[in-house]
Design a protein around this motif. Structure first.
Motif, PDB file in Angstrom:
ATOM      1  N   LYS A  11       0.813  -1.220   0.000  1.00 18.68           N
ATOM      2  CA  LYS A  11       0.000   0.000   0.000  1.00 18.68           C
ATOM      3  C   LYS A  11       0.844   1.266   0.000  1.00 18.68           C
ATOM      4  CE  LYS A  11      -3.487  -2.412   2.726  1.00 18.68           C
ATOM      5  NZ  LYS A  11      -4.115  -2.522   4.040  1.00 18.68           N
ATOM      6  N   ILE A  12       2.113   1.140   0.267  1.00 16.32           N
ATOM      7  CA  ILE A  12       2.999   2.295   0.399  1.00 16.32           C
ATOM      8  C   ILE A  12       3.898   2.352  -0.839  1.00 16.32           C
ATOM      9  CG2 ILE A  12       4.779   3.350   1.846  1.00 16.32           C
ATOM     10  CD1 ILE A  12       2.576   2.810   3.751  1.00 16.32           C
ATOM     11  N   PRO A  13       4.033   3.514  -1.471  1.00 14.08           N
ATOM     12  CA  PRO A  13       4.925   3.632  -2.630  1.00 14.08           C
ATOM     13  C   PRO A  13       6.366   3.256  -2.235  1.00 14.08           C
ATOM     14  CG  PRO A  13       3.580   5.601  -2.400  1.00 14.08           C
ATOM     15  CD  PRO A  13       3.330   4.769  -1.190  1.00 14.08           C
ATOM     16  N   PRO A  14       6.999   2.338  -2.961  1.00 13.08           N
ATOM     17  CA  PRO A  14       8.322   1.855  -2.563  1.00 13.08           C
ATOM     18  C   PRO A  14       9.425   2.913  -2.602  1.00 13.08           C
ATOM     19  CG  PRO A  14       7.677   0.928  -4.687  1.00 13.08           C
ATOM     20  CD  PRO A  14       6.502   1.689  -4.169  1.00 13.08           C
ATOM     21  N   LYS A  15       9.242   3.978  -3.375  1.00 13.70           N
ATOM     22  CA  LYS A  15      10.277   5.021  -3.462  1.00 13.70           C
ATOM     23  C   LYS A  15      10.114   6.094  -2.385  1.00 13.70           C
ATOM     24  CE  LYS A  15      11.969   4.004  -7.769  1.00 13.70           C
ATOM     25  NZ  LYS A  15      13.280   3.531  -7.930  1.00 13.70           N
ATOM     26  N   SER A  16       9.009   6.045  -1.635  1.00 14.74           N
ATOM     27  CA  SER A  16       8.836   7.007  -0.548  1.00 14.74           C
ATOM     28  C   SER A  16       9.750   6.613   0.610  1.00 14.74           C
ATOM     29  CB  SER A  16       7.375   7.016  -0.075  1.00 14.74           C
ATOM     30  OG  SER A  16       7.070   5.809   0.601  1.00 14.74           O
ATOM     31  N   LYS A  17       9.965   7.545   1.533  1.00 18.14           N
ATOM     32  CA  LYS A  17      10.819   7.266   2.687  1.00 18.14           C
ATOM     33  C   LYS A  17      10.257   6.103   3.507  1.00 18.14           C
ATOM     34  CE  LYS A  17      14.072  10.226   2.187  1.00 18.14           C
ATOM     35  NZ  LYS A  17      15.410   9.772   1.873  1.00 18.14           N
ATOM     36  N   LEU A  18       8.937   6.089   3.702  1.00 19.82           N
ATOM     37  CA  LEU A  18       8.332   4.991   4.452  1.00 19.82           C
ATOM     38  C   LEU A  18       8.464   3.675   3.681  1.00 19.82           C
ATOM     39  CD1 LEU A  18       6.818   3.957   6.906  1.00 19.82           C
ATOM     40  CD2 LEU A  18       4.667   4.631   5.793  1.00 19.82           C
ATOM     41  N   GLY A  19       8.297   3.727   2.367  1.00 17.04           N
ATOM     42  CA  GLY A  19       8.463   2.536   1.543  1.00 17.04           C
ATOM     43  C   GLY A  19       9.884   1.998   1.624  1.00 17.04           C
ATOM     44  N   GLU A  20      10.861   2.899   1.601  1.00 18.19           N
ATOM     45  CA  GLU A  20      12.255   2.476   1.741  1.00 18.19           C
ATOM     46  C   GLU A  20      12.499   1.864   3.118  1.00 18.19           C
ATOM     47  OE1 GLU A  20      14.609   5.924   0.872  1.00 18.19           O
ATOM     48  OE2 GLU A  20      14.165   5.839  -1.267  1.00 18.19           O
ATOM     49  N   ALA A  21      11.890   2.453   4.144  1.00 15.99           N
ATOM     50  CA  ALA A  21      12.037   1.920   5.503  1.00 15.99           C
ATOM     51  C   ALA A  21      11.426   0.528   5.612  1.00 15.99           C
ATOM     52  CB  ALA A  21      11.401   2.874   6.518  1.00 15.99           C
ATOM     53  N   LEU A  22      10.273   0.323   4.996  1.00 17.81           N
ATOM     54  CA  LEU A  22       9.632  -0.993   5.037  1.00 17.81           C
ATOM     55  C   LEU A  22      10.468  -2.034   4.294  1.00 17.81           C
ATOM     56  CD1 LEU A  22       5.857  -0.116   4.508  1.00 17.81           C
ATOM     57  CD2 LEU A  22       7.108  -0.457   6.637  1.00 17.81           C
ATOM     58  N   THR A  23      11.035  -1.653   3.164  1.00 16.60           N
ATOM     59  CA  THR A  23      11.907  -2.569   2.420  1.00 16.60           C
ATOM     60  C   THR A  23      13.129  -2.918   3.254  1.00 16.60           C
ATOM     61  OG1 THR A  23      11.166  -1.653   0.315  1.00 16.60           O
ATOM     62  CG2 THR A  23      13.248  -2.853   0.297  1.00 16.60           C
ATOM     63  N   TYR A  24      13.697  -1.919   3.899  1.00 23.21           N
ATOM     64  CA  TYR A  24      14.854  -2.155   4.769  1.00 23.21           C
ATOM     65  C   TYR A  24      14.464  -3.111   5.894  1.00 23.21           C
ATOM     66  CZ  TYR A  24      18.847  -1.291   7.794  1.00 23.21           C
ATOM     67  OH  TYR A  24      19.955  -1.444   8.581  1.00 23.21           O
ATOM     68  N   TRP A  25      13.318  -2.860   6.515  1.00 20.57           N
ATOM     69  CA  TRP A  25      12.829  -3.723   7.599  1.00 20.57           C
ATOM     70  C   TRP A  25      12.730  -5.174   7.116  1.00 20.57           C
ATOM     71  CZ3 TRP A  25      11.392  -3.644  12.734  1.00 20.57           C
ATOM     72  CH2 TRP A  25      10.660  -4.735  13.180  1.00 20.57           C
ATOM     73  N   LEU A  26      12.107  -5.367   5.977  1.00 21.74           N
ATOM     74  CA  LEU A  26      11.908  -6.723   5.471  1.00 21.74           C
ATOM     75  C   LEU A  26      13.238  -7.401   5.123  1.00 21.74           C
ATOM     76  CD1 LEU A  26       8.747  -6.091   3.282  1.00 21.74           C
ATOM     77  CD2 LEU A  26       8.862  -7.390   5.421  1.00 21.74           C
ATOM     78  N   ASN A  27      14.183  -6.617   4.618  1.00 14.84           N
ATOM     79  CA  ASN A  27      15.489  -7.188   4.262  1.00 14.84           C
ATOM     80  C   ASN A  27      16.367  -7.482   5.478  1.00 14.84           C
ATOM     81  OD1 ASN A  27      14.891  -7.094   1.536  1.00 14.84           O
ATOM     82  ND2 ASN A  27      15.863  -5.108   1.234  1.00 14.84           N
ATOM     83  N   GLN A  28      16.164  -6.753   6.566  1.00 12.44           N
ATOM     84  CA  GLN A  28      17.020  -6.884   7.748  1.00 12.44           C
ATOM     85  C   GLN A  28      16.340  -7.571   8.927  1.00 12.44           C
ATOM     86  OE1 GLN A  28      20.233  -5.998   7.430  1.00 12.44           O
ATOM     87  NE2 GLN A  28      19.743  -5.392   5.351  1.00 12.44           N
ATOM     88  N   GLU A  29      15.092  -7.928   8.779  1.00 15.11           N
ATOM     89  CA  GLU A  29      14.300  -8.458   9.893  1.00 15.11           C
ATOM     90  C   GLU A  29      14.940  -9.685  10.538  1.00 15.11           C
ATOM     91  OE1 GLU A  29      11.078 -11.069  11.535  1.00 15.11           O
ATOM     92  OE2 GLU A  29      11.871 -11.314   9.528  1.00 15.11           O
ATOM     93  N   HIS A  30      15.530 -10.568   9.748  1.00 10.34           N
ATOM     94  CA  HIS A  30      16.151 -11.774  10.309  1.00 10.34           C
ATOM     95  C   HIS A  30      17.312 -11.427  11.248  1.00 10.34           C
ATOM     96  CE1 HIS A  30      18.623 -10.872   6.787  1.00 10.34           C
ATOM     97  NE2 HIS A  30      19.584 -11.576   7.352  1.00 10.34           N
ATOM     98  N   LYS A  31      18.028 -10.333  10.953  1.00 11.61           N
ATOM     99  CA  LYS A  31      19.123  -9.906  11.832  1.00 11.61           C
ATOM    100  C   LYS A  31      18.586  -9.379  13.158  1.00 11.61           C
ATOM    101  CE  LYS A  31      22.106  -8.770   7.951  1.00 11.61           C
ATOM    102  NZ  LYS A  31      22.767  -7.711   7.196  1.00 11.61           N
ATOM    103  N   LEU A  32      17.502  -8.627  13.101  1.00 16.44           N
ATOM    104  CA  LEU A  32      16.891  -8.119  14.328  1.00 16.44           C
ATOM    105  C   LEU A  32      16.393  -9.272  15.191  1.00 16.44           C
ATOM    106  CD1 LEU A  32      15.882  -5.817  16.129  1.00 16.44           C
ATOM    107  CD2 LEU A  32      13.792  -5.786  14.762  1.00 16.44           C
ATOM    108  N   VAL A  33      15.759 -10.247  14.575  1.00 15.53           N
ATOM    109  CA  VAL A  33      15.247 -11.400  15.324  1.00 15.53           C
ATOM    110  C   VAL A  33      16.409 -12.149  15.974  1.00 15.53           C
ATOM    111  CG1 VAL A  33      14.112 -13.638  15.085  1.00 15.53           C
ATOM    112  CG2 VAL A  33      13.137 -11.634  13.982  1.00 15.53           C
ATOM    113  N   THR A  34      17.490 -12.339  15.239  1.00 16.34           N
ATOM    114  CA  THR A  34      18.666 -13.016  15.795  1.00 16.34           C
ATOM    115  C   THR A  34      19.200 -12.244  16.989  1.00 16.34           C
ATOM    116  OG1 THR A  34      19.239 -13.899  13.633  1.00 16.34           O
ATOM    117  CG2 THR A  34      20.995 -13.856  15.279  1.00 16.34           C
ATOM    118  N   TYR A  35      19.290 -10.927  16.870  1.00 17.53           N
ATOM    119  CA  TYR A  35      19.775 -10.091  17.969  1.00 17.53           C
ATOM    120  C   TYR A  35      18.861 -10.214  19.187  1.00 17.53           C
ATOM    121  CZ  TYR A  35      20.406  -5.974  20.834  1.00 17.53           C
ATOM    122  OH  TYR A  35      20.571  -5.128  21.901  1.00 17.53           O
ATOM    123  N   LEU A  36      17.554 -10.195  18.966  1.00 21.73           N
ATOM    124  CA  LEU A  36      16.610 -10.269  20.081  1.00 21.73           C
ATOM    125  C   LEU A  36      16.607 -11.642  20.753  1.00 21.73           C
ATOM    126  CD1 LEU A  36      13.611  -8.290  18.552  1.00 21.73           C
ATOM    127  CD2 LEU A  36      15.218  -7.504  20.311  1.00 21.73           C
TER     128      LEU A  36
END
Length: 120
Positions: A11-36
């Motif tokens: 629902k969020i345009p991928p080139k917007s700041k929020l869209g970039e943040a969501l893409t980053y979240w999805l790409n890095q989520e496994h690292k956050l889970v490992t850290y937690l």
């Protein structure tokens, strides 16, 4: 939060700041889970960054090591300093003690190694 990201990513345009943040979240989520999940993992690499900082700063100084002997001397000095740090010695005190001892007995250095020295 992860469920919200999954539900709203299209629902969020991928080139917007929020869209970039969501893409980053999805790409890095496994690292956050490992850290937690593993409390032994540091959240950053500041310790490693601080360890290499002297070498980065020294890079310009190495330009003056324009001979093999000069480069060898620099490498030896850095090795001595970093080994002293690794053995929890105050580097300036350690170097002063070594120089004083070498002036007295230059043929004997075994007792001056960072893991053998007795600073008093």
């Amino acid at each position: 939060l992860h469920v919200w990201v999954i539900n709203n990513k299209d629902k969020i345009p991928p080139k917007s700041k929020l869209g970039e943040a969501l893409t980053y979240w999805l790409n890095q989520e496994h690292k956050l889970v490992t850290y937690l999940e593993d409390g032994r993992i540091n959240i950053d690499n500041n310790r490693a960054e601080r360890a290499v900082k002297p070498f980065v700063i020294g890079r310009k100084n190495w330009l003056f090591s324009n001979t093999a002997k000069g480069a060898n001397a620099s490498a030896m000095l850095y090795s001595i300093v970093e080994t002293a740090k690794a053995n929890n010695l105050l580097v300036d005190s350690y170097l002063n003690t070594c120089l004083d001892e070498l002036a007295k007995k230059p043929e004997s250095i075994e007792h001056l190694l960072p893991w053998n020295i007795k600073l008093g």
